[in-house]
Design an enzyme around this catalytic site. Sequence first.
Site, PDB file in Angstrom:
ATOM      1  CG  ASP A  25      51.836 -28.300  21.896  1.00  0.00           C
ATOM      2  OD1 ASP A  25      52.337 -27.451  21.129  1.00  0.00           O
ATOM      3  OD2 ASP A  25      50.606 -28.487  21.992  1.00  0.00           O
ATOM      4  CE  LYS A  87      54.315 -22.891  17.286  1.00  0.00           C
ATOM      5  NZ  LYS A  87      53.484 -23.977  17.844  1.00  0.00           N
ATOM      6  CD  GLU A 187      52.395 -27.379  16.492  1.00  0.00           C
ATOM      7  OE1 GLU A 187      51.344 -27.004  15.914  1.00  0.00           O
ATOM      8  OE2 GLU A 187      53.197 -26.585  16.999  1.00  0.00           O
ATOM      9  CG  ASP A 209      46.706 -28.129  15.380  1.00  0.00           C
ATOM     10  OD1 ASP A 209      46.050 -27.298  16.045  1.00  0.00           O
ATOM     11  OD2 ASP A 209      47.860 -28.463  15.682  1.00  0.00           O
TER      12      ASP A 209
HETATM   13  P1  ADP Z   1      48.164 -23.312  20.435  1.00  0.00           P
HETATM   14  O1  ADP Z   1      48.403 -24.608  19.778  1.00  0.00           O
HETATM   15  O2  ADP Z   1      48.131 -22.166  19.488  1.00  0.00           O
HETATM   16  O3  ADP Z   1      49.027 -23.037  21.619  1.00  0.00           O
HETATM   17  P2  ADP Z   1      45.831 -24.370  21.793  1.00  0.00           P
HETATM   18  O4  ADP Z   1      45.665 -25.656  21.127  1.00  0.00           O
HETATM   19  O5  ADP Z   1      46.210 -24.375  23.234  1.00  0.00           O
HETATM   20  O6  ADP Z   1      46.695 -23.359  20.981  1.00  0.00           O
HETATM   21  O7  ADP Z   1      44.463 -23.582  21.617  1.00  0.00           O
HETATM   22  C1  ADP Z   1      44.323 -22.321  22.144  1.00  0.00           C
HETATM   23  C2  ADP Z   1      43.068 -21.744  21.599  1.00  0.00           C
HETATM   24  O8  ADP Z   1      41.985 -22.582  21.944  1.00  0.00           O
HETATM   25  C3  ADP Z   1      42.796 -20.376  22.195  1.00  0.00           C
HETATM   26  O9  ADP Z   1      42.378 -19.502  21.176  1.00  0.00           O
HETATM   27  C4  ADP Z   1      41.706 -20.685  23.174  1.00  0.00           C
HETATM   28  O10 ADP Z   1      40.885 -19.557  23.387  1.00  0.00           O
HETATM   29  C5  ADP Z   1      40.961 -21.791  22.441  1.00  0.00           C
HETATM   30  N1  ADP Z   1      40.117 -22.553  23.350  1.00  0.00           N
HETATM   31  C6  ADP Z   1      40.462 -23.238  24.459  1.00  0.00           C
HETATM   32  N2  ADP Z   1      39.386 -23.761  25.049  1.00  0.00           N
HETATM   33  C7  ADP Z   1      38.314 -23.391  24.283  1.00  0.00           C
HETATM   34  C8  ADP Z   1      36.919 -23.606  24.361  1.00  0.00           C
HETATM   35  N3  ADP Z   1      36.381 -24.279  25.366  1.00  0.00           N
HETATM   36  N4  ADP Z   1      36.137 -23.081  23.391  1.00  0.00           N
HETATM   37  C9  ADP Z   1      36.662 -22.374  22.385  1.00  0.00           C
HETATM   38  N5  ADP Z   1      37.964 -22.145  22.244  1.00  0.00           N
HETATM   39  C10 ADP Z   1      38.788 -22.641  23.197  1.00  0.00           C
HETATM   40 MG    MG Z   2      48.889 -26.307  19.124  1.00  0.00          MG
END
Ligand code: ADP
Ligand code: MG
Length: 635
Positions: A25, A87, A187, A209
């Site tokens: 991912d 990205k 995704e 998502d």
């Molecule tokens: P991406 O797919 O864009 O890489 P992720 O699925 O890893 O992203 O999500 C990242 C986002 O999730 C970030 O904005 C992060 O701050 C948020 N995030 C992660 N844990 C929490 C949480 N406990 N509460 C709120 N937001 C969260």
């Molecule tokens: Mg993601």
Amino acid sequence: MALLQISEPGQSAAPHQHKLAVGIDLGTTNSLVATVRSGMSTVLQDEYGHALLPSVVRYLPNGEIVVGHEAQAQQSADPMNTIVSAKRFMGRSLHDIADRAHIPYRFMEDAASNKQVQLHTRAGLKTPVEISAEILKALKVRAEHSLGGELTGAVITVPAYFDDAQRQATKDAARLAGLNVLRLLNEPTAAAVAYGLDNNAEGTFVIYDLGGGTFDVSILKLTKGVFEVLATNGDSALGGDDFDHRIYCWILDKVRETSNNFAPPQEFKPLGEEDTRLLLTKARQAKEWLTDNFEAQIVCKLSNGILVDVTLSATQFVELTQHLVTKTLTPTRKAMRDAGLDIADIKGVVMVGGATRMPQVRHAVEDYFKQSPLTNLDPDKVVALGAAIQANALVGNRSENDLLLLDVTPLSLGLETMGGLVEKIIPRNSTLPVARAQDFTTYKDGQTAMSIQVVQGERELVADCRSLARFELRGIPPMAAGAARIRVTFQVDADGLLSVTAREQTSGVEAHVVVKPSYGLTEDEITRMLTSSFGSAEADKKARMLAEARVNAGAIINAVTLALAADSHLISKEDKQAIEAEIARLQSMTSADDAVAINKGVEALNHATEAFAQARMNASVTHALSGKNLEDINL
Ligand code: ADP
Ligand code: MG
């Protein structure tokens, strides 16, 4: 002599050897790698036990490159050389990213690599592809280290809305990292696989998502364990980052308010890169804290010596960001409309992306779909877990029938026909892979070449759609207008990449293009192209009628003029003048915007040439009967 044994295509020569395949991912915020071990999909951790690798790359002064947590820790100290959210820039031009005002980097556009942006770092100019390759390399090292061998291949996930340029950039990054890409996978589709939706029920599911930088919503239909993506929609510029940014603005307002008494306000205006980064990091921590707590305290010191010490309550946070939560429902509604579904048709809603941990997001989704969303798998791991399952199947480790994953085209694909009209070949939301062919013909007598323009969009006129590529088919044998048969085939592969072939049927001459657009469409552009197509159906119909009438008139004028040049001796001078007068009348009509008048003019010209046509036909027959070579007889 013994015969050499050759295994069947796709089958390993050593059938019991387990091939090492991973799912990756490649996220805007966090990246992960997972694999199937003993039949279970598992996320692989680094030596410190971290599953998530922050998608952050830092170029150090000594030439070293660090990735992940170590790079992220230096983000506020060295913002210009610490690249986050690369990205967002994959396969993009400066124009595409112009609206992201709070991006701190200095960009350059590289004319040589299809206008893709480059970022100034102390290690020189870096493309998003190179930066992403560093992240992929780190994950490859992690996987090979923990699996104890070389990887056979990887499935890499991309947002459903990624266009050709962005998908191509992702593949390029993987190649640069030394990975063999088995397939790019959307995704949301990967998330559905992780939930094993293919194993249990039939039904229609929504994948919601909300990650750090992108929002995607997909509607998947399951039939006998096979996924079909009914519709996708999203917003490639909406995610958890935007929630951070809201808190960041709130902190700035707070600090300005409280410090007005002892400091001139302009001191805060040009906030340096470091302070911006620091506050954004603090904002993100506060947001994540507020998922499980009632209030968050934000304390830090800015470079101008001012101490920030503010407290944000969960209620205030919900108020600050409600519009962002609501904003995700617009693409959701559109996807439902595209799929032709009601809320009642949805069997389950899967939550994906770290930002879906926020209670207000879960509530909004629950309110809209009138059911609790599925949240039992870790929302930031599901995509990698599903990608690993797919990778495992693709290298042949699975004994059962390989699962088929079908994705869809986000916009219609077609080509330009005479008069600047679009002929749609592959309609929007067609399931992938898809191939469609249609026959076209020449417009002029003796035409030996054809210019084929490939376009993407929902509108009737080429000018309102996006041009993806243009290529030429040459070497068409000269024939009368309309006699040649040119078969144009559009093919979109499982990764969503388009290739177009044009083939003249009698001679077999062929031309081919693989579409790699110079840069991608922004979400706004896609939305604009879609909404304008809904709003302008009537105007488009009129424009199409007018263009068709003009093309028709042009073809007839052309044919009659040629016939007169060849055979005017067959009719009287008066008849000839009458025909010429009609031609002139029709010619002048074509410049006005009146399709009905043009069509009437065509009719009048047809009428005026009836006797002439008859005379020519008789003459042809006489010619033929008098033993003339058939090839000499035209028309
Ligand atoms: P991406 O797919 O864009 O890489 P992720 O699925 O890893 O992203 O999500 C990242 C986002 O999730 C970030 O904005 C992060 O701050 C948020 N995030 C992660 N844990 C929490 C949480 N406990 N509460 C709120 N937001 C969260
Ligand atoms: Mg993601």
